[in-house]
Design an enzyme around this catalytic site. Structure first.
Site, PDB file in Angstrom:
ATOM      1  N   SER A  14       0.807  -1.227   0.000  1.00 29.55           N
ATOM      2  CA  SER A  14       0.000   0.000   0.000  1.00 29.55           C
ATOM      3  C   SER A  14       0.838   1.275   0.000  1.00 29.55           C
ATOM      4  O   SER A  14       0.392   2.310  -0.494  1.00 29.55           O
ATOM      5  CB  SER A  14      -0.942  -0.003   1.209  1.00 29.55           C
ATOM      6  N   TYR A 155      12.911  -6.335  16.229  1.00 24.98           N
ATOM      7  CA  TYR A 155      12.933  -6.127  14.770  1.00 24.98           C
ATOM      8  C   TYR A 155      14.198  -6.745  14.147  1.00 24.98           C
ATOM      9  O   TYR A 155      14.128  -7.410  13.109  1.00 24.98           O
ATOM     10  CB  TYR A 155      12.865  -4.626  14.504  1.00 24.98           C
ATOM     11  N   LYS A 159      14.428  -9.717  11.368  1.00 22.88           N
ATOM     12  CA  LYS A 159      15.080  -9.491  10.071  1.00 22.88           C
ATOM     13  C   LYS A 159      16.276 -10.427   9.866  1.00 22.88           C
ATOM     14  O   LYS A 159      16.559 -10.845   8.743  1.00 22.88           O
ATOM     15  CB  LYS A 159      15.493  -8.023   9.937  1.00 22.88           C
TER      16      LYS A 159
HETATM   17  P1  NAP Z   1       5.838   1.265   5.843  1.00 23.21           P
HETATM   18  O1  NAP Z   1       5.905   2.473   5.001  1.00 23.21           O
HETATM   19  O2  NAP Z   1       5.582   1.401   7.320  1.00 23.21           O
HETATM   20  O3  NAP Z   1       4.791   0.233   5.208  1.00 23.21           O
HETATM   21  C1  NAP Z   1       4.540  -0.995   5.844  1.00 23.21           C
HETATM   22  C2  NAP Z   1       3.657  -1.830   4.972  1.00 23.21           C
HETATM   23  O4  NAP Z   1       3.404  -3.080   5.652  1.00 23.21           O
HETATM   24  C3  NAP Z   1       2.308  -1.196   4.725  1.00 23.21           C
HETATM   25  O5  NAP Z   1       1.884  -1.540   3.435  1.00 23.21           O
HETATM   26  C4  NAP Z   1       1.419  -1.867   5.770  1.00 23.21           C
HETATM   27  O6  NAP Z   1       0.030  -1.897   5.408  1.00 23.21           O
HETATM   28  C5  NAP Z   1       1.997  -3.268   5.750  1.00 23.21           C
HETATM   29  N1  NAP Z   1       1.679  -4.030   6.950  1.00 23.21           N
HETATM   30  C6  NAP Z   1       1.896  -3.694   8.247  1.00 23.21           C
HETATM   31  N2  NAP Z   1       1.426  -4.664   9.069  1.00 23.21           N
HETATM   32  C7  NAP Z   1       0.901  -5.615   8.270  1.00 23.21           C
HETATM   33  C8  NAP Z   1       0.258  -6.841   8.512  1.00 23.21           C
HETATM   34  N3  NAP Z   1       0.016  -7.303   9.755  1.00 23.21           N
HETATM   35  N4  NAP Z   1      -0.176  -7.583   7.458  1.00 23.21           N
HETATM   36  C9  NAP Z   1       0.025  -7.135   6.199  1.00 23.21           C
HETATM   37  N5  NAP Z   1       0.629  -5.968   5.909  1.00 23.21           N
HETATM   38  C10 NAP Z   1       1.055  -5.218   6.927  1.00 23.21           C
HETATM   39  O7  NAP Z   1       7.214   0.434   5.775  1.00 23.21           O
HETATM   40  P2  NAP Z   1       8.409   0.497   4.708  1.00 23.21           P
HETATM   41  O8  NAP Z   1       9.437   1.400   5.253  1.00 23.21           O
HETATM   42  O9  NAP Z   1       7.897   0.664   3.336  1.00 23.21           O
HETATM   43  O10 NAP Z   1       8.979  -0.996   4.918  1.00 23.21           O
HETATM   44  C11 NAP Z   1       8.640  -2.075   4.069  1.00 23.21           C
HETATM   45  C12 NAP Z   1       9.514  -3.252   4.449  1.00 23.21           C
HETATM   46  O11 NAP Z   1      10.890  -2.883   4.332  1.00 23.21           O
HETATM   47  C13 NAP Z   1       9.308  -3.716   5.894  1.00 23.21           C
HETATM   48  O12 NAP Z   1       9.442  -5.110   5.963  1.00 23.21           O
HETATM   49  C14 NAP Z   1      10.467  -3.052   6.616  1.00 23.21           C
HETATM   50  O13 NAP Z   1      10.800  -3.735   7.787  1.00 23.21           O
HETATM   51  C15 NAP Z   1      11.554  -3.137   5.563  1.00 23.21           C
HETATM   52  N6  NAP Z   1      12.638  -2.171   5.733  1.00 23.21           N
HETATM   53  C16 NAP Z   1      12.385  -0.840   5.769  1.00 23.21           C
HETATM   54  C17 NAP Z   1      13.455   0.041   5.942  1.00 23.21           C
HETATM   55  C18 NAP Z   1      13.274   1.537   6.002  1.00 23.21           C
HETATM   56  O14 NAP Z   1      14.254   2.239   6.317  1.00 23.21           O
HETATM   57  N7  NAP Z   1      12.100   2.090   5.691  1.00 23.21           N
HETATM   58  C19 NAP Z   1      14.749  -0.458   6.074  1.00 23.21           C
HETATM   59  C20 NAP Z   1      14.953  -1.832   6.032  1.00 23.21           C
HETATM   60  C21 NAP Z   1      13.895  -2.679   5.857  1.00 23.21           C
HETATM   61  P3  NAP Z   1      -0.952  -0.608   5.736  1.00 23.21           P
HETATM   62  O15 NAP Z   1      -0.554   0.468   4.790  1.00 23.21           O
HETATM   63  O16 NAP Z   1      -2.322  -1.122   5.450  1.00 23.21           O
HETATM   64  O17 NAP Z   1      -0.723  -0.266   7.166  1.00 23.21           O
END
Ligand code: NAP
Length: 247
Positions: A14, A155, A159
Site C-alpha cells: 500500500s 525487529y 530481520k
Molecule cells: P511502511 O511504510 O511502514 O509500510 C509498511 C507496509 O506493511 C504497509 O503496506 C502496511 O500496510 C503493511 N503491513 C503492516 N502490518 C501488516 C500486517 N500485519 N499484514 C500485512 N501488511 C502489513 O514500511 P516500509 O518502510 O515501506 O517498509 C517495508 C519493508 O521494508 C518492511 O518489511 C520493513 O521492515 C523493511 N525495511 C524498511 C526500511 C526503512 O528504512 N524504511 C529499512 C529496512 C527494511 P498498511 O498500509 O495497510 O498499514
C-alpha cells in the site's frame, strides 16, 4: 505457456517500499496483487496508479500475522486463478524500545508479522510455485538484521531470522527452479523512518558512505532485478541496498 496471468504478489504494497516494488514490477509486465492491513485508501491509490500507467493491479486486505487469513487468501484468490510468478514478502512493522523494558507482546508482535507472517506466505507460495516448477521469492530483510541496532532487539531478530529462512528455503526449492533471495535495505525514506528527528537523520546520513538515506525506488530496483530472468542463477543470497552502511 500458462494462460493464467503472470502475477507478482507484494505484501504491504500500500505504501513505502511495497508501493514502489508494486509499481516497478507492474512496469515489468506482471499483474500485481498487493496487500494492506490498515490503510485501504493508500492501497487503492497504489492500484490506481498502476492502472493509470497501463498495468493491472488488485488490492486485498490481508493481515499476514493471521494464519487462517493467509491460507484463505492463497486458496480463494491465488491458487489456480493466477500464475504466481513472484512473491515479495515486504509487510513489516516496528515496535522499538530498549530490551530491558521491552514488553513480551511487542517482541511477539514484531516477530509475528515480520518473520512468521513472511513464513506463512512463503509456505503457501512455495506449494503453488512447486507445482508450476517456477517462481521467484524475495524477502525484505534489513541492514539491522545484519548489524543489530540498539532499541530494535525484536525487529533485528526478525530481520536476521528472514536471512536464515531465505537461505534454507532456497535450498529446499532450488530443484523446482524456484529462487529465494532477500534484499536488505539500509535506512530508506518511508513512513517507517519518518518519525526520525532531523538530528537522527543527519547522523544516519553521515554514517552512510554514499551520504544519503535511500529511496523506496532504490529497493524496488533491486527487487525487480532478483525477480527478473537476469537473476535466474542467483538464489539464497542477501542483496544489501544500504549506501555502503554495512558491507
Ligand atoms: P511502511 O511504510 O511502514 O509500510 C509498511 C507496509 O506493511 C504497509 O503496506 C502496511 O500496510 C503493511 N503491513 C503492516 N502490518 C501488516 C500486517 N500485519 N499484514 C500485512 N501488511 C502489513 O514500511 P516500509 O518502510 O515501506 O517498509 C517495508 C519493508 O521494508 C518492511 O518489511 C520493513 O521492515 C523493511 N525495511 C524498511 C526500511 C526503512 O528504512 N524504511 C529499512 C529496512 C527494511 P498498511 O498500509 O495497510 O498499514
Amino acid at each position: 505457456m500458462s494462460e493464467l496471468l503472470s502475477t507478482a504478489l507484494v505484501t504491504g504494497g500500500s505504501r513505502g517500499i511495497g508501493r514502489a516494488v508494486a509499481q516497478t514490477l507492474a512496469a515489468a509486465g506482471y499483474q500485481i496483487f498487493l496487500t494492506y492491513v490498515s490503510k485501504p485508501d493508500e492501497a487503492e491509490q497504489t492500484a490506481r496508479a498502476i492502472l493509470a500507467a497501463g498495468g493491472r493491479a488488485r488490492a486485498f486486505r490481508l493481515d499476514v500475522g493471521d494464519s487462517e487469513s493467509v491460507a484463505a487468501f492463497f486458496r480463494d484468490e491465488v491458487r489456480e486463478r493466477v500464475e504466481l510468478a513472484v512473491l515479495v514478502n515486504n509487510a513489516g512493522i516496528t515496535k522499538d524500545g530498549l530490551m530491558l523494558r521491552m514488553k513480551d507482546e511487542d517482541f511477539d508482535r514484531v516477530l509475528g508479522i515480520n518473520l512468521r507472517g513472511a513464513f506463512l506466505c512463503l509456505r503457501e507460495a512455495a506449494k503453488i510455485m512447486s507445482k508450476q516448477r517456477y517462481g521467484r521469492i524475495i524477502n525484505i530483510s534489513s541492514v539491522v538484521g545484519q548489524m543489530g541496532n540498539a532499541g530494535q532487539v525484536n525487529y533485528s531478530a526478525a530481520k536476521a531470522g528472514l536471512i536464515g529462512m531465505t537461505k534454507s528455503a532456497a535450498k529446499e526449492l532450488a530443484s523446482r527452479s524456484i529462487t529465494v533471495n532477500a534484499v536488505a535495505p539500509g535506512f530508506i525514506e518511508t513512513d517507517m523512518t519518518a518519525a526520525l528527528s532531523d538530528e537522527a537523520r543527519d547522523a544516519y546520513a553521515k554514517a552512510i558512505p554514499l551520504g544519503r538515506l535511500g529511496s523506496a525506488q532504490d529497493v524496488a530496483d533491486a527487487v525487480a532485478f532478483l525477480a527478473s530472468d537476469k537473476a535466474s542463477y542467483i538464489t539464497g543470497q542477501i542483496l544489501a541496498v544500504n549506501g555502503g552502511l554495512y558491507c
